[in-house]
Scaffold this motif. Structure first.
Motif, short mmCIF file in Angstrom:
data_model
loop_
_atom_site.label_atom_id
_atom_site.label_comp_id
_atom_site.label_asym_id
_atom_site.label_seq_id
_atom_site.Cartn_x
_atom_site.Cartn_y
_atom_site.Cartn_z
N LEU A 4 29.50 -4.76 16.52
CA LEU A 4 29.35 -4.04 17.94
C LEU A 4 28.67 -5.47 18.82
CD1 LEU A 4 29.98 -2.33 20.10
CD2 LEU A 4 27.63 -1.52 20.00
N LEU A 5 29.73 -6.10 19.30
CA LEU A 5 29.51 -7.25 20.14
C LEU A 5 29.48 -7.07 21.65
CD1 LEU A 5 32.19 -9.68 18.37
CD2 LEU A 5 29.36 -9.15 16.70
N MET A 6 28.41 -7.59 22.32
CA MET A 6 28.37 -7.72 24.19
C MET A 6 27.34 -9.01 24.31
SD MET A 6 25.24 -4.98 24.53
CE MET A 6 26.00 -3.92 22.29
N SER A 7 28.01 -8.94 25.43
CA SER A 7 27.59 -10.22 26.76
C SER A 7 26.92 -9.76 28.29
CB SER A 7 27.90 -11.47 26.32
OG SER A 7 27.46 -12.12 26.90
N ASP A 8 26.27 -10.61 28.35
CA ASP A 8 26.51 -10.55 30.09
C ASP A 8 26.33 -8.73 31.10
OD1 ASP A 8 26.87 -13.25 31.12
OD2 ASP A 8 27.78 -13.10 29.23
N THR A 9 25.54 -8.39 30.30
CA THR A 9 24.95 -6.59 30.92
C THR A 9 24.54 -6.74 31.92
OG1 THR A 9 22.81 -6.90 29.18
CG2 THR A 9 25.37 -5.79 28.19
N HIS A 10 23.83 -8.51 32.73
CA HIS A 10 23.04 -8.09 33.89
C HIS A 10 22.58 -6.71 34.04
CE1 HIS A 10 25.10 -12.14 34.38
NE2 HIS A 10 25.43 -11.65 33.59
N LEU A 11 21.48 -6.24 33.53
CA LEU A 11 21.29 -4.99 34.13
C LEU A 11 20.16 -5.17 34.47
CD1 LEU A 11 22.12 -2.31 31.27
CD2 LEU A 11 23.20 -2.67 33.13
N PRO A 12 19.10 -4.42 35.91
CA PRO A 12 20.50 -3.02 36.45
C PRO A 12 21.02 -3.78 37.52
CG PRO A 12 18.00 -3.46 36.85
CD PRO A 12 17.74 -4.19 36.24
N ARG A 13 21.20 -5.25 37.50
CA ARG A 13 21.75 -6.28 38.33
C ARG A 13 23.33 -5.98 38.87
NH1 ARG A 13 19.62 -12.03 38.13
NH2 ARG A 13 17.23 -11.34 38.68
N ARG A 14 24.02 -5.17 38.10
CA ARG A 14 25.47 -5.25 38.06
C ARG A 14 25.95 -3.78 37.63
NH1 ARG A 14 26.50 -8.93 41.02
NH2 ARG A 14 26.25 -11.38 40.40
N ALA A 15 24.68 -3.11 36.62
CA ALA A 15 24.81 -1.59 36.86
C ALA A 15 23.39 -1.39 36.70
CB ALA A 15 26.11 -2.01 35.09
N LYS A 16 23.45 -0.20 35.92
CA LYS A 16 22.33 0.67 36.12
C LYS A 16 22.24 1.13 34.91
CE LYS A 16 22.06 3.71 40.51
NZ LYS A 16 23.52 3.33 41.24
N ALA A 17 23.14 1.19 34.07
CA ALA A 17 22.34 1.35 32.60
C ALA A 17 23.95 0.66 32.01
CB ALA A 17 22.82 3.19 32.47
N LEU A 18 24.23 0.77 30.76
CA LEU A 18 25.41 0.14 29.64
C LEU A 18 26.49 1.81 29.52
CD1 LEU A 18 22.65 -0.73 26.60
CD2 LEU A 18 24.57 -2.33 28.28
N PRO A 19 27.14 1.30 29.70
CA PRO A 19 28.31 2.68 29.32
C PRO A 19 28.26 3.07 28.46
CG PRO A 19 29.53 0.35 30.02
CD PRO A 19 27.84 -0.17 29.09
N GLY A 20 28.45 4.87 29.04
CA GLY A 20 28.28 5.79 27.79
C GLY A 20 29.19 5.11 26.80
N GLU A 21 30.21 4.74 26.84
CA GLU A 21 31.40 5.05 25.17
C GLU A 21 30.36 3.51 24.55
OE1 GLU A 21 35.55 1.99 24.79
OE2 GLU A 21 35.55 3.86 26.24
N LEU A 22 29.85 2.30 24.95
CA LEU A 22 28.89 1.62 24.24
C LEU A 22 27.56 2.22 23.58
CD1 LEU A 22 29.61 -1.75 23.67
CD2 LEU A 22 27.24 -1.64 25.29
N LEU A 23 26.70 3.12 24.15
CA LEU A 23 26.43 3.12 23.73
C LEU A 23 26.96 4.72 22.24
CD1 LEU A 23 23.99 4.23 26.61
CD2 LEU A 23 23.18 2.37 25.50
N GLU A 24 27.43 4.82 22.58
CA GLU A 24 28.11 5.38 21.48
C GLU A 24 28.60 4.99 20.74
OE1 GLU A 24 31.28 8.44 23.35
OE2 GLU A 24 29.80 9.53 24.40
#
Length: 170
Positions: A4-24
């Motif tokens: 599972l690959l991700m980058s640039d989450t910028h939390l909490p500036r760009r969103a309050k939390a990681l998306p539910g789909e990603l967490l699942e």
């Protein structure tokens, strides 16, 4: 082996939390890769707690606390695939050549910074190098969607690389 690959989450500036789909997807991944610009320690702690294995680097927006816990460049061998992770690779023009020269001996390089999904191959001195940018799951910038990647390693090869588009946040 599932990645599972991700980058640039910028939390909490760009969103309050990681998306539910990603967490699942976290419990189903053998390895989670984050290519920098976490911005907060809570996201690092969350992914370390919920991932079987986490490989991450710091990005240009990550402060001293994250830099103290993460390297600028990470390397790992995963089921015969030599993986590297870095946040910035420079401009798109000439990226393949630069990365092949800077990261000889890798099979795959995961990077971030631009928030633009990328999948290309460079011919390096020791064979082909696959370059992957998962985009951002929280900050699409000028892209039509927030994104992340999944991939599989089978028989020492990276396979089934898939870009996932996330629905718009409400």
């Amino acid at each position: 082996m599932r990645l599972l690959l991700m980058s640039d989450t910028h939390l909490p500036r760009r969103a309050k939390a990681l998306p539910g789909e990603l967490l699942e997807r976290l419990p189903h991944a053998d390895v989670v890769v984050h290519a920098g610009d976490w911005v907060d320690l809570a996201t690092l702690d969350l992914l370390q707690e919920r991932s079987r294995r986490l490989i991450g680097v710091y990005g240009n927006n990550d402060g001293p606390e994250l830099r103290a816990r993460l390297p600028e460049v990470a390397r790992a061998e995963l089921a015969g695939v030599r993986l590297g992770v870095v946040h910035e690779t420079g401009a798109a023009r000439g990226r393949e050549r630069r990365c092949a020269e800077r990261f000889p001996g890798l099979d795959v390089l995961v990077f971030g910074h631009s928030h633009i999904p990328w999948d290309s191959t460079a011919e390096g001195p020791q064979g082909p190098l696959r370059l992957l940018n998962p985009g951002s799951p929280t900050d699409r910038r000028r892209q039509p969607y927030c994104t992340y990647l999944t991939a599989t390693i089978e028989a020492g090869r990276l396979t089934a690389v898939e870009l996932h588009r996330l629905p718009p946040r409400r």
